[in-house]
Scaffold this active site. Sequence first.
Site, PDB file in Angstrom:
ATOM      1  N   LYS A 262       0.839  -1.206   0.000  1.00  0.00           N
ATOM      2  CA  LYS A 262       0.000   0.000   0.000  1.00  0.00           C
ATOM      3  C   LYS A 262       0.873   1.254   0.000  1.00  0.00           C
ATOM      4  O   LYS A 262       0.645   2.205  -0.761  1.00  0.00           O
ATOM      5  CB  LYS A 262      -0.921  -0.002   1.210  1.00  0.00           C
ATOM      6  CG  LYS A 262      -1.835   1.208   1.334  1.00  0.00           C
ATOM      7  CD  LYS A 262      -2.807   1.022   2.489  1.00  0.00           C
ATOM      8  CE  LYS A 262      -3.694   2.249   2.661  1.00  0.00           C
ATOM      9  NZ  LYS A 262      -2.958   3.392   3.227  1.00  0.00           N
TER      10      LYS A 262
ATOM     11  N   TYR B   1      -2.761 -23.543  10.351  1.00  0.00           N
ATOM     12  CA  TYR B   1      -2.371 -23.235   8.970  1.00  0.00           C
ATOM     13  C   TYR B   1      -3.586 -22.870   8.117  1.00  0.00           C
ATOM     14  O   TYR B   1      -3.602 -21.849   7.431  1.00  0.00           O
ATOM     15  CB  TYR B   1      -1.634 -24.423   8.361  1.00  0.00           C
ATOM     16  CG  TYR B   1      -1.108 -24.178   6.967  1.00  0.00           C
ATOM     17  CD1 TYR B   1      -0.163 -23.186   6.714  1.00  0.00           C
ATOM     18  CD2 TYR B   1      -1.534 -24.962   5.903  1.00  0.00           C
ATOM     19  CE1 TYR B   1       0.331 -22.963   5.431  1.00  0.00           C
ATOM     20  CE2 TYR B   1      -1.036 -24.759   4.619  1.00  0.00           C
ATOM     21  CZ  TYR B   1      -0.112 -23.759   4.392  1.00  0.00           C
ATOM     22  OH  TYR B   1       0.380 -23.553   3.122  1.00  0.00           O
TER      23      TYR B   1
ATOM     24  N   TYR C 276      -8.348  -5.231   1.814  1.00  0.00           N
ATOM     25  CA  TYR C 276      -7.487  -4.163   1.295  1.00  0.00           C
ATOM     26  C   TYR C 276      -7.832  -3.849  -0.161  1.00  0.00           C
ATOM     27  O   TYR C 276      -7.777  -2.699  -0.589  1.00  0.00           O
ATOM     28  CB  TYR C 276      -6.012  -4.565   1.412  1.00  0.00           C
ATOM     29  CG  TYR C 276      -5.356  -4.086   2.692  1.00  0.00           C
ATOM     30  CD1 TYR C 276      -4.381  -3.101   2.672  1.00  0.00           C
ATOM     31  CD2 TYR C 276      -5.716  -4.617   3.924  1.00  0.00           C
ATOM     32  CE1 TYR C 276      -3.777  -2.652   3.835  1.00  0.00           C
ATOM     33  CE2 TYR C 276      -5.133  -4.175   5.100  1.00  0.00           C
ATOM     34  CZ  TYR C 276      -4.159  -3.187   5.049  1.00  0.00           C
ATOM     35  OH  TYR C 276      -3.579  -2.742   6.221  1.00  0.00           O
TER      36      TYR C 276
END
Length: 316
Positions: free
Chosen positions: A105, A145, A159
């Site tokens: 970002k 995991y 995002y």
Amino acid sequence: MRTVITGGAGFIGSHLCDYLIEKGHQVICIDSLLTGKVENIVHLMGNSQFRFIKHNVSDYIYVDGQVDNVLHFASPASPFDYLEFPIQTLKVGSLGTLNSLGLAKTKKAKFLLASTSEVYGDPQIHPQREDYWGHVNPVGPRGVYDEAKRFAEAMTMAYHRYHHMDTRIVRIFNTYGPRMRVKDGRALPNFICQALRGEDITVFGNGLQTRSFCYVSDLVEGIYRLLLSNEYDPVNIGNPEEITIHQLAKEILALTGSKSRIIFKTLPVDDPKIRQPDISRAKKVLGWEPKIVREEGLRKTLRYFKDTLSSFEKNR
């Protein structure tokens, strides 16, 4: 292009370093060496296009200068590793993904997340398509995991949607080839090492559980095509040719000429019974499908393990 690869000293990450340098990228490899190995990247040391930074990406990541791509591959990936390092696995999937996304970002870079077929858990549909949400036990031993990768995918998409970042998600199915570790914990390298040493080959469960094995060069090519594409939804990259674990053990016995016996042990908790990628999306969007047939890939991998075991035994 200037590309950061977290986990770049690992099995797949190191092959990506090689591939991208051949494509003309400057590569910055970041690895804590928890499960990665310097031996995987030592041939790149001194190359002006390559830089290695020893760093745990669960801590803040700083890279000077321009960055065009961030490929987040840092994570223990075999049951042997993530069961030994459960907290580190969860942290690199959460904090490591957050820090890697933050770097991308800040630099206005493209971001690619290495996810896994384990997000499907012990699947109830077959083969597994990207629109399947999975069947995962979040509190079982494998959950450290599976859920770390599922969280990493969710954060990547957050995002993408909220910060309008250019993101990619690759779901990697079982991959094999040179640079896998001798003590890896996964079936294929275990079988090869046991066969070469003349030890009993240990098959867990009845051996009828299936996997689909993709040679590493095919995988890397698929990842590169995904990076260059405009596809932000998850994409399966793997070889859809399915095989039982018992049959794999017999193929490796035949290739090595070993006299090892196949013995059976209890299946680990939540071990998937089936695993096969539906690669329709990769074919359509990326024009990708694997090229290396299993016998060819196994022979290449076998040569690597013969050399590695010989060196390993000499240095003991």
